[in-house]
Design a protein around this motif. Sequence first.
Motif: not given
Length: 275
Positions: A13-19, A29-35, A60-68
């Motif tokens: 799991r990771a929490q991250g900001l979508v860049l 989608l290929l998504v770059t996340v700063f976790s 979308e950029p500027l979204t904070v997500t929780k990812l599995a």
Amino acid sequence: MTSPQQYRARQYRAQGLVLKNVPFGEADLLVTVFSRETGKLKVVAKGARRSNSRMVGHFEPLTVTKLALSRGRNLDIVNQVEVSHNFAPLRNDLTLLTKGLYVLELVDGFGSEASPNQPLYDLSLEVLNALVENPNPDLVLRYFELRLLQVSGFMPELFLCVECRQPLEPEQHRFSPDAGGTLCLNCAPAGVQVRHLSLRALKVLRLLHRNRIDQLPQLQINDALEQEVKSLLGSAIDYWIDKEIRSNSFLKQLEHWSKTRVSSKAASPTQQPED
Ligand SMILES: [Zn+2]
């Protein structure tokens, strides 16, 4: 057969900001996340571009997500995503949106893959919130630039001459992004860029360094001073981001390419990551 231990290691799991995100394959989608946990991640959201996907709008950029996530051979795969925060006021104002995207661009430039930088993660969320709340969003960006240099290990010296280590005298100073900050008038190291630095600009930089964003005093900054501070910080950012991109991302990219070439000899080439 996969042992329970191997199975656990493949999922995380990771929490991250979508860049940013880019279309990938037919509907992914290929998504770059700063976790916060692992630094910059490039992950695949399968089917996320289909209108009926449960993931639509989550990357979308500027979204904070929780990812599995599941580990893939080259790219990890998103199994579940939950939006924690989406900075709606930034998205609803084009000027603020541009400033928010500028923050993401710099986080992308300074963040490393597979190398966590929790202070940078916390700083980026603090600054995005401050862009919404602070009446002077440009000052928030200058604060971000200086702190970005600090949390990345490139904080410019603001109190001593970087060459002779003597304290600076008022109006007797210059600035060099590549020498590492302030210089006295007697020192001129060979081969570095040296810029004029006014006393007022130095005071603004020191204020940004000393105070947290919510404690900054109301500053009366005229256009010329604002431009000077912006240009000084911009020159330091440009200098270091160029070095970072060349030394970090480029080497990682080379590493990735060489791994991909090795693995593509063993398997038929495919654009789709394995999951
Ligand atoms: Zn000196």
